[in-house]
Design an enzyme around this catalytic site. Structure first.
Site, PDB file in Angstrom:
ATOM      1  N   LYS A 174      -7.169  42.042  -8.747  1.00 51.91           N
ATOM      2  CA  LYS A 174      -8.638  41.945  -8.699  1.00 51.91           C
ATOM      3  C   LYS A 174      -9.031  41.713  -7.233  1.00 51.91           C
ATOM      4  CE  LYS A 174     -12.070  39.671  -8.479  1.00 51.91           C
ATOM      5  NZ  LYS A 174     -13.110  39.814  -7.398  1.00 51.91           N
ATOM      6  N   GLY A 227      -8.684  32.564  -0.746  1.00 48.33           N
ATOM      7  CA  GLY A 227     -10.147  32.471  -0.634  1.00 48.33           C
ATOM      8  C   GLY A 227     -10.534  31.042  -0.293  1.00 48.33           C
ATOM      9  N   SER A 228     -11.726  30.646  -0.722  1.00 48.56           N
ATOM     10  CA  SER A 228     -12.237  29.335  -0.305  1.00 48.56           C
ATOM     11  C   SER A 228     -11.521  28.200  -1.042  1.00 48.56           C
ATOM     12  CB  SER A 228     -13.732  29.249  -0.593  1.00 48.56           C
ATOM     13  OG  SER A 228     -13.931  29.160  -1.986  1.00 48.56           O
ATOM     14  N   GLY A 232     -10.457  27.939  -4.952  1.00 49.30           N
ATOM     15  CA  GLY A 232      -9.034  27.668  -5.184  1.00 49.30           C
ATOM     16  C   GLY A 232      -8.831  26.422  -6.032  1.00 49.30           C
ATOM     17  N   GLU A 249      -4.087  30.043  -1.343  1.00 51.89           N
ATOM     18  CA  GLU A 249      -4.146  30.043   0.117  1.00 51.89           C
ATOM     19  C   GLU A 249      -5.634  29.912   0.453  1.00 51.89           C
ATOM     20  OE1 GLU A 249      -1.801  29.895   2.305  1.00 51.89           O
ATOM     21  OE2 GLU A 249      -3.460  29.856   3.722  1.00 51.89           O
ATOM     22  N   CYS A 283      -8.637  33.232   8.236  1.00 51.03           N
ATOM     23  CA  CYS A 283      -8.228  31.883   7.809  1.00 51.03           C
ATOM     24  C   CYS A 283      -7.683  31.133   9.008  1.00 51.03           C
ATOM     25  CB  CYS A 283      -7.114  31.943   6.785  1.00 51.03           C
ATOM     26  SG  CYS A 283      -7.498  32.948   5.407  1.00 51.03           S
ATOM     27  N   GLN A 330     -23.339  35.501   4.072  1.00 46.82           N
ATOM     28  CA  GLN A 330     -22.446  34.870   5.035  1.00 46.82           C
ATOM     29  C   GLN A 330     -23.167  34.672   6.378  1.00 46.82           C
ATOM     30  OE1 GLN A 330     -19.851  33.556   3.961  1.00 46.82           O
ATOM     31  NE2 GLN A 330     -18.901  32.934   5.891  1.00 46.82           N
ATOM     32  N   GLU A 384     -15.154  24.481   7.234  1.00 51.01           N
ATOM     33  CA  GLU A 384     -14.862  25.858   7.617  1.00 51.01           C
ATOM     34  C   GLU A 384     -16.164  26.663   7.659  1.00 51.01           C
ATOM     35  OE1 GLU A 384     -12.592  28.443   4.893  1.00 51.01           O
ATOM     36  OE2 GLU A 384     -11.352  28.936   6.630  1.00 51.01           O
TER      37      GLU A 384
HETATM   38  C1  UN1 Z   1      -6.042  35.487   7.091  1.00 52.02           C
HETATM   39  O1  UN1 Z   1      -6.964  35.278   7.862  1.00 52.02           O
HETATM   40  O2  UN1 Z   1      -6.173  35.195   5.881  1.00 52.02           O
HETATM   41  O3  UN1 Z   1      -2.349  35.399  11.808  1.00 52.02           O
HETATM   42  C2  UN1 Z   1      -4.775  36.136   7.458  1.00 52.02           C
HETATM   43  C3  UN1 Z   1      -3.319  36.095  11.546  1.00 52.02           C
HETATM   44  C4  UN1 Z   1      -3.132  37.324  10.696  1.00 52.02           C
HETATM   45  C5  UN1 Z   1      -3.309  37.008   9.249  1.00 52.02           C
HETATM   46  C6  UN1 Z   1      -4.563  36.265   8.926  1.00 52.02           C
HETATM   47  N1  UN1 Z   1      -1.836  37.870  10.938  1.00 52.02           N
HETATM   48  O4  UN1 Z   1      -4.446  35.806  11.911  1.00 52.02           O
END
Ligand code: UN1
Length: 503
Positions: A174, A227-228, A232, A249, A283, A330, A384
């Protein structure tokens, strides 16, 4: 055909309800990328049933054969890299060089995981008894549900999917509602690579409808989500109640520490990339720059002059250094954080606004934003933001810098700039993060190392690397008695008889 975007048991289908949704180009919202099935529980259940049907045969397919499909997937991703990258610029908004990097991560992951098709899937260990053979082997978990984000629309599905497929699981995928087209292209290539019918199914739609139904579905043994932290947490609690395996994650509040002996040019380049790469929508983006007071002015002035002249453009322009953010919601959220930062007393050095004229009005563009005088407890230093916003926190010592770097609820990626080997290694030991960088930006993870975070960033799992096999496999321990004797020899008891006790 519009809305016929669910691949279930080898057939492309619309949603059972017939409802649809659109994906639009964030650089130009009048550009509709496509129309997709808006799926609900019924569609998810059909996909789960297809994945369950395909499972017994896929589980029994020899791993080198499964790996050969992933190898072909790597070749196909290479062949289609440019087309996918251009589509990514249009659907997700990142600039072309970064889009190519996203696809490249999936290519790397495909070849890396394919190589494990002929590697050990477990271990043989000694027995404490004679003529007993002991081994532990990895076994698949069944149907795995993947819920993926829009910010790495090709790379992240590859991190989750390739290890799960190599292990012999079947998939219901999904993807994020902001990037369905890229997910569909990814699945089409898997089909072309030879993935058997029903082994990979895709169901497009929204999180609250399709995503939630996937989590609830009885036939799904394992969920992998990126995701957030808020979402999560909900997913992990439902999976807890349902006793499902779950890998989450989630958010980050990554920071770069710049010590008094740092190479400032290098640190400025690292901060620029970490804060504004992918418009801060990684992330791993750095939204805290923790800078020693002795180099504060030099670092701030050098960074400010770079940020102020940053080229913000649609990612299709080869000159663009930063593209739009993903959507209007956003954009507004980012701006409200910037307003909050000003109310909290941080000093806005540049940016701080939605770009709404001169060609920007059709899209979701935010000016790269830099704060100074940020303090560690401000909400902009704790929460964040997921946008092109960062701020400088001034510190007086190495110890203070480490304490501030560790002083958030999150723990994905932390970086430290120094020339001092002893402080570098101290930091490697002390920093509370799943990924630590020395003299490198907070972004730039390579796929052969585990990716993931501690504290509220993760729930104890890792993606990418060989360790990704852990989330999608169980261990089966096997004992075989090959003795010709009819004696029962009990572990622990008969091998250590208590001398003298029975006499
Ligand atoms: C992400 O932002 O979820 O190290 C992944 C990094 C990338 C992966 C980011 N190789 O920023």
């Amino acid at each position: 055909m519009d809305g016929v975007t669910n691949l279930i048991g080898g057939k492309w289908l619309p949603s059972a309800s017939g409802s649809t949704f659109e994906s639009r180009n964030p650089a130009d919202l009048s550009h509709i990328i496509g129309i997709y099935a808006r799926s609900e529980a019924q569609d998810i259940e059909a996909a789960v049933a297809a994945a369950q049907n395909a499972y017994p045969d896929w589980r029994r397919t020899p791993p080198p054969e499964r790996a050969a499909i992933l190898f072909r997937m790597g070749q196909l991703l290479e062949k289609h890299k440019e087309r996918l990258s251009i589509l990514m610029v249009e659907e997700m908004g990142k600039v072309l060089v970064e889009a190519r990097g996203d696809v490249q991560e999936a290519i790397d992951m495909a070849y890396y995981i394919a190589a494990f098709g002929r590697m050990p899937f477990g271990s043989v260990v000694p027995s404490e008894r004679r003529d007993i053979y002991c081994m532990a082997q990895r076994v698949p978990v069944g149907v795995v549900g993947l819920i993926t984000p829009w910010n790495f629309p090709i790379a992240i599905p590859s991190w989750k999917m390739f290890p799960a497929l190599l292990a012999g699981n079947t998939i219901v995928f999904k993807p994020a509602e902001d990037t369905p087209q890229l997910a569909i292209e990814f699945v089409r290539l898997l089909v072309e690579a030879g993935i058997p019918t029903g082994v990979v199914n895709i169901v497009t739609g929204y999180g609250q409808e399709a995503g939630a139904a996937l989590v609830e579905s009885q036939g799904v043994t394992t969920i992998s989500f990126t995701g957030s932290t808020a979402t999560g947490r909900q997913i992990a609690s439902r999976c807890g109640a349902l006793l499902k395996r779950v890998s989450c994650e989630m958010g980050g509040k990554n920071g770069i520490v710049v010590l008094d002996d740092a190479d400032i040019d290098l640190a400025v380049k690292g901060a620029l990339w970490s804060a504004y790469g992918t418009s801060g929508q990684r992330c791993t983006a750095a939204s805290r720059l923790i800078v020693h007071r002795d180099v504060h002015q030099k670092f701030r002035d050098a960074l400010l002059s770079q940020v102020a002249s940053f080229r913000v453009e649609a990612g299709t322009n080869p000159e663009a250094q930063m593209g739009p953010v993903i959507n209007r919601a956003q954009l507004d959220r980012i701006h409200s954080y910037v307003e909050l930062g000003q109310r909290e007393g941080a000093k806005l050095l540049t940016g701080g606004k939605i770009l709404s004229e001169g060609g920007f009005e059709k899209g979701c563009f935010y000016a790269p934003t830099l704060f100074d005088s940020m303090t560690p407890q401000m909400r902009i230093a704790q929460e964040e933001i997921f946008g092109p916003v960062t701020g400088i926190i001034e510190v007086s010592s190495f110890e203070e810098a480490l304490a501030i770097a560790n002083g958030t609820l999150y723990g994905l990626s932390l970086s430290l700039y120094t020339q001092d080997l002893s402080r570098a290694f101290r930091a490697i030991q002390e920093l509370e993060a799943g990924i630590v960088y020395i003299n490198l930006p907070t972004s730039g993870a390579e796929i052969q190392l585990p990716f993931g975070g501690v504290k509220q960033t993760g729930n104890g799992h890792r993606e990418a690397g060989w360790m990704a096999m852990d989330y999608c496999t169980e261990w089966k321990s096997v004992y075989v008695n090959y003795s010709t004797s009819s004696d029962l020899v009990r572990a622990q008891i008969d091998v250590h008889p208590q001398k003298g006790h029975n006499t």
